[in-house]
Design an enzyme around this catalytic site. Structure first.
Site, PDB file in Angstrom:
ATOM      1  N   TYR A   1       0.833  -1.209   0.000  1.00  0.00           N
ATOM      2  CA  TYR A   1       0.000   0.000   0.000  1.00  0.00           C
ATOM      3  C   TYR A   1       0.866   1.257   0.000  1.00  0.00           C
ATOM      4  O   TYR A   1       0.606   2.203  -0.724  1.00  0.00           O
ATOM      5  CB  TYR A   1      -0.920   0.008   1.225  1.00  0.00           C
ATOM      6  CG  TYR A   1      -1.975   1.084   1.158  1.00  0.00           C
ATOM      7  CD1 TYR A   1      -3.242   0.812   0.635  1.00  0.00           C
ATOM      8  CD2 TYR A   1      -1.709   2.381   1.607  1.00  0.00           C
ATOM      9  CE1 TYR A   1      -4.208   1.799   0.554  1.00  0.00           C
ATOM     10  CE2 TYR A   1      -2.681   3.378   1.522  1.00  0.00           C
ATOM     11  CZ  TYR A   1      -3.929   3.082   1.004  1.00  0.00           C
ATOM     12  OH  TYR A   1      -4.881   4.056   0.920  1.00  0.00           O
TER      13      TYR A   1
ATOM     14  N   PHE B   1      -7.135  19.251 -25.439  1.00  0.00           N
ATOM     15  CA  PHE B   1      -7.715  17.941 -25.730  1.00  0.00           C
ATOM     16  C   PHE B   1      -9.094  17.895 -25.066  1.00  0.00           C
ATOM     17  O   PHE B   1      -9.362  18.665 -24.141  1.00  0.00           O
ATOM     18  CB  PHE B   1      -6.788  16.851 -25.174  1.00  0.00           C
ATOM     19  CG  PHE B   1      -7.305  15.466 -25.416  1.00  0.00           C
ATOM     20  CD1 PHE B   1      -7.422  14.979 -26.706  1.00  0.00           C
ATOM     21  CD2 PHE B   1      -7.685  14.650 -24.369  1.00  0.00           C
ATOM     22  CE1 PHE B   1      -7.913  13.709 -26.936  1.00  0.00           C
ATOM     23  CE2 PHE B   1      -8.174  13.380 -24.590  1.00  0.00           C
ATOM     24  CZ  PHE B   1      -8.292  12.905 -25.880  1.00  0.00           C
ATOM     25  N   ASP B   2     -10.002  17.015 -25.518  1.00  0.00           N
ATOM     26  CA  ASP B   2     -11.394  17.084 -25.025  1.00  0.00           C
ATOM     27  C   ASP B   2     -11.524  16.920 -23.512  1.00  0.00           C
ATOM     28  O   ASP B   2     -12.281  17.644 -22.876  1.00  0.00           O
ATOM     29  CB  ASP B   2     -12.335  16.148 -25.807  1.00  0.00           C
ATOM     30  CG  ASP B   2     -11.907  14.683 -25.795  1.00  0.00           C
ATOM     31  OD1 ASP B   2     -10.797  14.397 -25.318  1.00  0.00           O
ATOM     32  OD2 ASP B   2     -12.674  13.826 -26.265  1.00  0.00           O
TER      33      ASP B   2
ATOM     34  N   ASP C   1       0.790  19.510 -21.417  1.00  0.00           N
ATOM     35  CA  ASP C   1      -0.035  18.304 -21.506  1.00  0.00           C
ATOM     36  C   ASP C   1       0.816  17.328 -22.314  1.00  0.00           C
ATOM     37  O   ASP C   1       0.936  17.442 -23.529  1.00  0.00           O
ATOM     38  CB  ASP C   1      -1.368  18.626 -22.196  1.00  0.00           C
ATOM     39  CG  ASP C   1      -2.253  17.397 -22.300  1.00  0.00           C
ATOM     40  OD1 ASP C   1      -1.767  16.276 -22.061  1.00  0.00           O
ATOM     41  OD2 ASP C   1      -3.438  17.555 -22.660  1.00  0.00           O
TER      42      ASP C   1
ATOM     43  N   ALA D   1       1.083  13.985 -23.040  1.00  0.00           N
ATOM     44  CA  ALA D   1       0.738  12.620 -23.458  1.00  0.00           C
ATOM     45  C   ALA D   1       1.706  12.054 -24.499  1.00  0.00           C
ATOM     46  O   ALA D   1       2.111  10.901 -24.413  1.00  0.00           O
ATOM     47  CB  ALA D   1      -0.692  12.586 -23.989  1.00  0.00           C
TER      48      ALA D   1
ATOM     49  N   LYS E   1      -0.217   6.647 -23.588  1.00  0.00           N
ATOM     50  CA  LYS E   1       0.246   6.939 -24.938  1.00  0.00           C
ATOM     51  C   LYS E   1       1.733   6.590 -25.037  1.00  0.00           C
ATOM     52  O   LYS E   1       2.085   5.429 -25.185  1.00  0.00           O
ATOM     53  CB  LYS E   1       0.023   8.417 -25.276  1.00  0.00           C
ATOM     54  CG  LYS E   1      -1.396   8.940 -25.494  1.00  0.00           C
ATOM     55  CD  LYS E   1      -2.475   8.469 -24.645  1.00  0.00           C
ATOM     56  CE  LYS E   1      -3.834   9.074 -24.875  1.00  0.00           C
ATOM     57  NZ  LYS E   1      -4.076  10.373 -24.300  1.00  0.00           N
TER      58      LYS E   1
ATOM     59  N   HIS F   1     -19.819  12.757 -27.148  1.00  0.00           N
ATOM     60  CA  HIS F   1     -19.535  11.842 -28.267  1.00  0.00           C
ATOM     61  C   HIS F   1     -19.345  10.398 -27.821  1.00  0.00           C
ATOM     62  O   HIS F   1     -19.464   9.488 -28.616  1.00  0.00           O
ATOM     63  CB  HIS F   1     -18.329  12.328 -29.079  1.00  0.00           C
ATOM     64  CG  HIS F   1     -17.069  12.417 -28.285  1.00  0.00           C
ATOM     65  ND1 HIS F   1     -16.875  13.367 -27.299  1.00  0.00           N
ATOM     66  CD2 HIS F   1     -15.944  11.678 -28.306  1.00  0.00           C
ATOM     67  CE1 HIS F   1     -15.674  13.210 -26.778  1.00  0.00           C
ATOM     68  NE2 HIS F   1     -15.083  12.194 -27.365  1.00  0.00           N
TER      69      HIS F   1
HETATM   70  C1  LIG Z   1      -5.259  11.044 -23.835  1.00  0.00           C
HETATM   71  C2  LIG Z   1      -5.052  12.449 -23.553  1.00  0.00           C
HETATM   72  C3  LIG Z   1      -5.479  13.032 -22.358  1.00  0.00           C
HETATM   73  C4  LIG Z   1      -6.297  12.273 -21.325  1.00  0.00           C
HETATM   74  O1  LIG Z   1      -5.675  11.131 -20.883  1.00  0.00           O
HETATM   75  P1  LIG Z   1      -6.476   9.782 -20.460  1.00  0.00           P
HETATM   76  O2  LIG Z   1      -5.406   8.871 -20.020  1.00  0.00           O
HETATM   77  O3  LIG Z   1      -7.226   9.322 -21.647  1.00  0.00           O
HETATM   78  O4  LIG Z   1      -7.394  10.168 -19.351  1.00  0.00           O
HETATM   79  C5  LIG Z   1      -5.188  14.360 -22.154  1.00  0.00           C
HETATM   80  N1  LIG Z   1      -4.526  15.086 -23.072  1.00  0.00           N
HETATM   81  C6  LIG Z   1      -4.111  14.565 -24.232  1.00  0.00           C
HETATM   82  C7  LIG Z   1      -3.361  15.409 -25.208  1.00  0.00           C
HETATM   83  C8  LIG Z   1      -4.354  13.239 -24.520  1.00  0.00           C
HETATM   84  O5  LIG Z   1      -3.948  12.730 -25.695  1.00  0.00           O
END
Ligand SMILES: *Cc1c(COP(=O)(O)O)cnc(C)c1O
Length: 458
Positions: free
Chosen positions: A73, A125-126, A216, A218, A259, A450
């Site tokens: 833990y 991103f969304d 951000d 990813a 990613k 979506h």
């Molecule tokens: C995938 C992604 C996110 C969100 O990440 P999740 O792991 O899907 O929650 C945020 N910003 C970008 C640019 C992404 O490609």
């Protein structure tokens, strides 16, 4: 551009069979799914290009890590291992595990946006947009105009428009802006890269006005590979060096590990400021779990520590970006319009150009996604007006800058012949493009609609 395929820098040790349905079966499945590809069962999909998120194939070293994962833990071995790898790669002094990218946003964004009205990004991103809005602020996009022209070549279509950014800051008031976000690569613009020079300039502007600068992150590794290819200053730098230059002086980052870190689940937050990190830890404990596991199991943390290292391997990145370039070259030969040059994780087919008779409010990119499933059992998704949704103030359908059908390519999963099936399917669809009809929404939730909305063909 001639289609050239860079061979996989790995061999296959374990395989997962695919189910092949007939066209009639697919017609029935997509109707039952209310023409929303997110409602299809994965077993009814042949080539799944819905996302490159969490869909990568792990290496032997990662699977070995799954057995090694320490499930304690507090203070598990894998926690120290991932801390060490992440701090070395990104160069920020504080990192926090969370279970995925949007969890990082949920924890971090309300801290940065407390008492503020706006977040400005090259493009949100969304899920990032959703978390900005949930924190009571408005998300403003400020990408370079070159991004809007899907056929013109430009090295860094993901870049921030720095002049426009400064104009926004002056108009809105620096004191009202909680954070300036750089999304690398710029997912919503088509996985387009951002130059290190643009990252530096944006960061300098943010700091000049006393605004926090966040990445951000990813697709930080794919972005760094593009920088090596296209930004002359970095042509002799290693990927690791470019990553360090990218994160230099960033106040914080939020990252989906699903990613470029090639794991099926995970996320990271990084920050420089100790006080922000204290708040991050507190919120992580309430939303995610104790700080040394942050919503992840030990085996997944172990795989992440290894994936962070494999994700910045230059030979892997060459093959990875090479797959996109191969598919793009085949589409170019076939006369299929797409965001060019191709981005890092996906080919974004320009549905506005391929289906010019379908207006944005009848969702051309969604129509093309449905058609790809009918044609060859390929699952792609809409990155356009269907995804963008309605104006939060007026409730009216927004018109997106792009109507893309995204063919996201999972990491280390599909081979050259799969890519050929995809190209051939699109070429077949182009032949009968004028017969394809738009869609209307018959049921939708208020946010991130979506994923669950129901549609009907017109
Ligand atoms: C995938 C992604 C996110 C969100 O990440 P999740 O792991 O899907 O929650 C945020 N910003 C970008 C640019 C992404 O490609």
């Amino acid at each position: 551009m001639k289609p050239i395929y860079i061979p996989e820098p790995f061999r296959i040790k374990s395989v997962e069979p695919l189910r092949i349905l007939t066209r009639e079966e697919r017609e029935q499945k997509i109707a039952e799914a209310n023409y929303n590809v997110f409602s299809l069962a994965a077993r009814d999909v042949c080539i799944d290009l819905l996302t490159d998120s969490g869909t990568g194939a792990m290496s032997t070293a990662q699977w070995a890590g799954v057995m090694m994962g320490d499930e304690s833990y507090a203070g598990a071995d894998c926690y120290y291992k991932v801390q060490q790898a992440a701090k070395k790669i990104f160069g920020l002094p504080h990192v926090q595990l969370v279970h995925q990218g949007r969890a990082a946003e949920k924890v971090l964004l309300p801290i940065l946006l407390e008492g503020k009205k706006y977040a400005i990004a090259n493009m949100h991103f969304d899920t990032t947009r959703a978390h900005v809005e949930l924190a009571g602020a408005r998300a403003i996009d400020c990408v370079v105009p070159e991004a809007l022209d899907t056929t013109a070549y430009f090295d860094f279509k993901g870049n921030m428009d720095c002049e426009k950014l400064e104009a926004y800051i002056r108009d809105l008031g620096a004191e009202n802006i909680g954070v300036i976000i750089m999304t690398i690569t710029n997912n919503s613009a088509g996985g387009q890269p951002v130059s290190v020079e643009n990252i530096r300039r944006t960061r300098e502007i943010a700091h000049r006005y006393g605004i926090k600068f966040m990445i951000d992150a990813a697709r930080f590794a794919e972005n760094s590979y593009f920088v090596k290819q296209r930004e002359p200053k970095f042509k002799d730098s290693s990927i690791a060096e470019i990553v360090r230059a990218t994160f230099e002086d960033a106040d914080c980052f939020a990252m989906s590990s699903k990613k470029d870190a090639i794991v099926n689940m995970g996320g990271l937050i990084g920050c420089r400021d100790k006080n922000i990190f204290e708040l991050v830890k507190q919120r992580t404990i309430s939303f995610e779990g104790f700080i040394t596991y942050g919503g992840m199991s030990g085996r997944d943390i172990e795989a992440l520590a290894q994936g962070l290292i494999e994700g910045i391997d230059e030979n892997y990145l060459k093959y990875r970006i090479g797959q996109m370039e191969y598919l793009a070259a085949r589409l170019e030969e076939g006369g299929i319009p797409f965001q060019s040059p191709v981005g890092g994780h996906a080919v974004f087919v320009d549905a506005k150009k391929l289906l010019p008779h379908i207006p944005y409010y009848e969702f051309p990119a969604q129509a093309l996604a449905v058609e790809l499933y009918r044609e060859a059992g390929i699952r792609a998704c809409d990155i356009g007006s269907f995804m963008l949704g309605n104006d939060p103030e007026t409730g009216k359908q927004l018109e997106a800058d792009f109507e893309f059908t995204r063919l996201a390519i999972p990491r280390r999963v599909y081979t050259q012949s799969h890519l050929d099936v995809i190209a051939d399917a699109l070429i077949n669809i182009k032949e009968r493009a004028d017969e394809i009809k738009g869609y209307k929404i018959v049921e939708e939730p208020p946010i991130l609609r979506h994923f669950t909305a129901k549609l009907r063909p017109l």
